[in-house]
Design an enzyme around this catalytic site. Structure first.
Site, PDB file in Angstrom:
ATOM      1  NE  ARG A 184      32.817  20.800  38.588  1.00  0.00           N
ATOM      2  CZ  ARG A 184      31.723  20.642  37.866  1.00  0.00           C
ATOM      3  NH1 ARG A 184      31.582  21.281  36.704  1.00  0.00           N
ATOM      4  NH2 ARG A 184      30.749  19.852  38.283  1.00  0.00           N
ATOM      5  CE  LYS A 237      36.859  17.160  39.077  1.00  0.00           C
ATOM      6  NZ  LYS A 237      37.179  15.710  39.080  1.00  0.00           N
ATOM      7  CG  HIS A 274      34.959  11.493  38.148  1.00  0.00           C
ATOM      8  ND1 HIS A 274      33.765  11.985  38.617  1.00  0.00           N
ATOM      9  CD2 HIS A 274      35.916  12.149  38.860  1.00  0.00           C
ATOM     10  CE1 HIS A 274      33.980  12.876  39.548  1.00  0.00           C
ATOM     11  NE2 HIS A 274      35.280  12.993  39.720  1.00  0.00           N
ATOM     12  CB  SER A 289      29.683  14.457  46.034  1.00  0.00           C
ATOM     13  OG  SER A 289      29.886  15.037  47.294  1.00  0.00           O
ATOM     14  CE  LYS A 323      35.490   9.591  43.947  1.00  0.00           C
ATOM     15  NZ  LYS A 323      35.495  10.431  42.733  1.00  0.00           N
ATOM     16  CB  THR A 324      37.545   9.768  49.492  1.00  0.00           C
ATOM     17  OG1 THR A 324      37.439  10.569  48.317  1.00  0.00           O
ATOM     18  CG2 THR A 324      38.875  10.029  50.172  1.00  0.00           C
ATOM     19  CG  ASP A 384      38.664  13.122  41.489  1.00  0.00           C
ATOM     20  OD1 ASP A 384      37.554  12.632  41.776  1.00  0.00           O
ATOM     21  OD2 ASP A 384      38.787  14.214  40.906  1.00  0.00           O
ATOM     22  NE  ARG A 434      36.174  20.053  46.556  1.00  0.00           N
ATOM     23  CZ  ARG A 434      35.918  18.913  45.912  1.00  0.00           C
ATOM     24  NH1 ARG A 434      36.824  17.956  45.884  1.00  0.00           N
ATOM     25  NH2 ARG A 434      34.759  18.730  45.325  1.00  0.00           N
TER      26      ARG A 434
END
Length: 528
Positions: A56, A198, A217, A235, A239-240, A254, A319
């Site tokens: 981004r 996003k 988020h 990050s 989390k994942t 997400d 990604r």
């Protein structure tokens, strides 16, 4: 929800003879490869390179300053104002740019799996692979829904149109401009597809609170008994990994909303990091990448077309985008009840936060606003020792409103549903990064599973003297010496020094929230 506002210029563009509407996955794969935008992997995924921009561009993101929204926006480094005149000029140039193309692509769908609050969106793309990306990431309409579809927000994306900063009033050739009045997001000068994802999340962060829905988020999963758990974390915090539990169904990985009815996924797909991806470590993600998936900046062998997920030569931010239905263990549609457990994840490289602690509502709001984790030595140029990183509400780049709006909504939801909140440190224990060791994943899983099962709601605890956090004295499957971080250090005095150093960083960061109640400031943060 909002009414549709489509400009004459956009209607004129969409009625042109170069527009391909709602193409299938197979057609978009063919278009992307035949036009030279992307290549096909051995498994049928489309792999594209995004060139100069592999992530981004936050400094090139703007919100048009206009009467209907300017008093609501939390203006600053994240939400940067731009004039209507600059927007209008760029908009006309982008429309003319797209009109001149041989073919452009349009996707219509939704953001938000909860029917009553979903946002009807359309995305206009210069690239076929970008249109495939949004097809996989957002919620795809049924035939009947498509026939009745009226777009409430539109993304217009023209990556090969580059702004001239001296003429167009931008910081660089790249721009991501949100016009809340005209309901259009204008993107140019960047091929990074994540800007589209996003941008819509930012819009939902603006719109949902108006309907008393908390945008989040986070990832979310649900057990067989309907018990929902949320996982917030930046990050590298896990989390994942922690939300992907074989014993629980994934709601989403997400972005979510929390309404009076419960939790719902904002998206229809997943956008997973895939650097060092392996079938052994992350079988769900590895197995989900197949025909129609989109790989960004992943290096492939040009003969075998097999991806090399360990190759970060283009970027570490490789990604994979795929529909959530590519994961077997999911809830479909992606909606569930009200959460009973909320987990805040942090990877503390200072090695001083407890591996798990139970939070009061005030502490939950404090740590939600703080959004702490650590940058490690070597991850960025100039970082030689661990650095504290604070991202408000675990998602500061995507929050148009003041952070306290979201924190107060969270506090209200915690009270209404008696949700239990835990802070989990997946970072270091026994010393700082380079001295101590990373928390063992099997211990973290045991702690998280105990929390979700309600086994930590009424257990004996001791209070961390620096941070005021309640730490369980014993958890099945976890060594007791791990649970109190001071005991894990060889030198207790050294622990105290480093813990107080981090506490001071928390306090310093929290000063930016000038409107936060004294109760949260005094009862939620470090006590020493």
């Amino acid at each position: 929800m909002i009414s549709a506002k489509i400009s004459d210029e956009l209607n004129n563009l969409l009625s042109g003879g170069n527009v391909s509407n709602q193409l299938s996955v197979a057609s978009l794969v063919e278009k992307a490869t035949s036009r030279g935008e992307a290549m096909l992997t051995a498994d049928g995924a489309v792999v594209a390179q995004t060139g100069k921009y592999t992530g981004r561009s936050p400094k090139d993101r703007y919100i048009v300053e206009e009467a209907s929204s300017k008093d609501k926006i939390d203006w600053g480094n994240v939400n940067r104002p731009i004039s209507s005149e600059i927007y209008d000029s760029l908009y006309e140039k982008v429309i003319d740019h797209l009109k001149a193309k041989d073919e452009i692509f349009v996707f219509k769908g939704f953001a938000g799996a909860e029917h009553d609050s979903r946002l009807s969106i359309q995305v206009v793309n210069e690239y076929a692979w970008h249109n495939l990306f949004v097809h996989q990431l957002f919620i795809r309409p049924t035939k009947e829904e498509l026939e009745a579809h009226e777009s409430q927000f539109t993304i217009v994306s023209a990556p090969t149109f580059k702004a001239d900063p001296e003429v167009d009033g931008t910081e660089s050739e790249t721009f991501i401009i949100v016009n809340l009045e005209k309901r259009i997001i204008l993107i140019g000068g960047t091929e990074y597809a994540g800007e589209m994802k996003k941008s819509i999340f930012s819009i939902m962060n603006y719109l949902l609170p108006e309907n008393d829905i908390l945008p989040m988020h986070c990832s979310a999963n649900v057990g067989d008994d309907g018990d929902v758990a949320l996982f917030f974390g930046l990050s590298g915090t896990g989390k994942t990994t922690l939300s992907a539990d074989s014993n629980r169904k994934l709601i989403g990985d997400d972005e979510h909303g929390w309404s009076d009815n419960g939790v719902f996924n904002i998206e229809g797909g997943c956008y997973a990091k895939c650097i060092n991806l392996s079938e052994e470590k992350e079988p769900e993600i590895f197995g989900a990448i197949g025909f129609g998936s989109v790989l960004e900046n992943v290096v492939i062998d040009l003969d075998s077309r097999i991806p090399d997920y360990d190759d970060g030569s283009l970027t570490e931010n490789t990604r994979a985008a795929y529909p959530i239905q590519a994961i077997d263990n999911i809830v479909d549609p992606s909606v569930a009840g009200n959460p009973k457990t909320i987990v805040f994840l942090t990877a503390d490289a200072f090695g001083v936060l407890p591996p798990i602690s139970k939070l009061t509502k005030e502490q939950a709001m404090y740590h939600f606003l703080s959004g702490f984790t650590s940058k490690l030595a070597g991850t960025e140029r100039g970082i030689t020792s661990p650095e504290a990183t604070f991202s408000t509400c675990f998602g500061s780049p995507f929050l148009p409103l003041h952070a306290t709006v979201y924190a107060e909504m969270l506090g209200k939801k915690i009270d209404e549903h008696d949700a239990q909140v835990f802070l989990v440190n997946t970072g270091w224990t026994g010393g700082v990064y380079g001295v101590g060791s990373r928390m063992d994943l099997k211990y973290t899983r045991a702690m998280v599973r105990a929390a979700i099962a309600g086994k930590l709601n009424d257990v004996e605890t001791e209070v961390n003297e620096v941070f005021g956090l309640e730490m369980p004295v014993a958890i099945e499957g976890v060594p007791t010496e791990v649970l109190n971080p001071r005991n894990a250090w060889a030198d207790g005095v050294a622990y105290d020094k480093k813990a107080n150093e981090l506490a001071d960083l928390f306090r310093s960061n929290f000063k930016k929230f000038g409107t936060v109640s004294e109760e949260i400031t005094l009862k939620g943060g470090p006590t020493a």
